[in-house]
Design an enzyme around this catalytic site. Structure first.
Site, PDB file in Angstrom:
ATOM      1  N   ASP A  39       0.818  -1.223   0.000  1.00 57.78           N
ATOM      2  CA  ASP A  39       0.000   0.000   0.000  1.00 57.78           C
ATOM      3  C   ASP A  39       0.851   1.273   0.000  1.00 57.78           C
ATOM      4  OD1 ASP A  39      -2.858  -0.756   0.075  1.00 57.78           O
ATOM      5  OD2 ASP A  39      -2.245  -1.902   1.836  1.00 57.78           O
ATOM      6  N   ARG A  65       1.170  -1.596   7.363  1.00 57.71           N
ATOM      7  CA  ARG A  65       1.548  -0.331   6.738  1.00 57.71           C
ATOM      8  C   ARG A  65       2.507   0.503   7.592  1.00 57.71           C
ATOM      9  NH1 ARG A  65      -2.842   2.919   3.682  1.00 57.71           N
ATOM     10  NH2 ARG A  65      -0.838   3.716   2.967  1.00 57.71           N
ATOM     11  N   ARG A  92      -9.322   2.485  11.296  1.00 58.30           N
ATOM     12  CA  ARG A  92      -7.878   2.748  11.308  1.00 58.30           C
ATOM     13  C   ARG A  92      -7.442   3.763  12.384  1.00 58.30           C
ATOM     14  NH1 ARG A  92      -5.895   1.193   6.144  1.00 58.30           N
ATOM     15  NH2 ARG A  92      -7.044  -0.726   5.686  1.00 58.30           N
ATOM     16  N   HIS A 126     -12.084   5.665   5.225  1.00 55.87           N
ATOM     17  CA  HIS A 126     -11.499   6.842   5.860  1.00 55.87           C
ATOM     18  C   HIS A 126     -12.470   8.025   5.837  1.00 55.87           C
ATOM     19  CE1 HIS A 126      -7.318   5.154   4.669  1.00 55.87           C
ATOM     20  NE2 HIS A 126      -7.354   5.163   5.988  1.00 55.87           N
ATOM     21  N   CYS A 174      -5.251  10.190  -1.595  1.00 59.52           N
ATOM     22  CA  CYS A 174      -4.360   9.193  -0.963  1.00 59.52           C
ATOM     23  C   CYS A 174      -2.962   9.161  -1.556  1.00 59.52           C
ATOM     24  CB  CYS A 174      -4.929   7.792  -1.137  1.00 59.52           C
ATOM     25  SG  CYS A 174      -6.677   7.678  -0.914  1.00 59.52           S
TER      26      CYS A 174
END
Ligand code: CIR
Length: 254
Positions: free
Chosen positions: A59, A84, A129, A159, A244
């Protein structure tokens, strides 16, 4: 303005997925779309600073999640997905040339995709998250600089910035199914048939929006925004959108 980016990694097929089912990603096409994104941001006035590829981190193209940059400092995140966490070191190394650094510490977890700044208001999505501890730590780091930090429940989206972003001048584009739009004084709703249409990226006078959401983009044009559509379909399969793929570092305004 500087835009930090990172190439699409060879391992993108192994990316994290939360709300989407896994579909094959065409790597050359994803790389072409990403290169077009970098060119478009550069044409709009951003200086692209490309980080080294991290091919083993699936990612790693989604650099937004590794940092939160404001005028006064850059805050390095502690991403919510354990897979991540290795992405942040190189982002920190790049950002230390531009801003003093601060770091989110355990037990907090936060992805940059959950942080939306509109003027002096910083909205932090409480998602799978990002947790309350991160909202507290951000508050301690940002309140002394005159920001107001608000935790915002996110329901149904990965998100906060899947559900709301700023189109410009304090106007946000929002999917009211995923967050409470009444928190924002001025908002434009996505077309109900385009739930993922709320992620837009403003660079200078240009508002970048994904070509997959023509009805929402028409609403933004009617509101007076200069919309430029980008094809972002391959990375969308990895649950990534336009914001992103960059970390924006604005020239410091004291
Ligand atoms: C992930 O699940 O972490 C990635 N596959 C997608 C991250 C997208 N980032 C963002 O919305 N800021």
């Amino acid at each position: 303005m500087i835009a930090l980016t990172r190439p699409v990694p060879a391992s993108i097929a192994h990316c994290e997925l939360t709300h989407l089912s896994r579909e094959p990603i065409d790597l050359p096409r994803a790389r072409e779309q990403h290169a077009a994104y970098e060119r478009a941001l550069a044409e709009a006035g951003a200086t692209i600073e490309q980080l080294p590829a991290e091919d083993a981190m699936a990612d790693s193209v989604f650099v937004e999640d590794a940092a939160i940059v404001v005028d006064e400092l850059a805050i390095i995140t502690r991403p919510g997905a354990a897979s991540r966490r290795g992405e942040t070191a190189s982002v920190a190394a790049a950002l230390k040339k531009h801003r003093p650094l601060a770091f989110i510490e355990a037990p907090a977890t936060i992805d940059g995709g959950d942080v939306l700044r509109v003027g002096r208001d910083v909205y932090v999505g409480l998602s799978t998250r990002t947790n309350e501890s991160a909202v507290e730590q951000l508050g301690r780091l940002l309140t002394p600089h005159g920001y107001r930090v608000h935790g915002v429940p996110v329901d149904g989206a990965l998100h906060l910035k899947s559900a709301v972003t700023e189109a410009g001048d304090g106007v946000v584009v929002v999917n009211p199914e995923w967050i409470d739009a009444s928190r924002f004084a001025r908002s434009i709703a996505v077309d109900p048939s385009e739930p993922y249409g709320a992620n837009v990226l403003r660079i200078g006078d240009v508002l970048f929006a994904a070509a997959a959401f023509p009805r929402t983009n028409a609403r933004l044009r009617e509101a007076g925004f200069h919309v430029r559509e980008l094809d972002a379909g391959e990375l969308a399969k990895a649950e990534g959108a336009l914001t992103c793929c960059s970390v924006l570092v604005l020239p410091f305004r004291a």
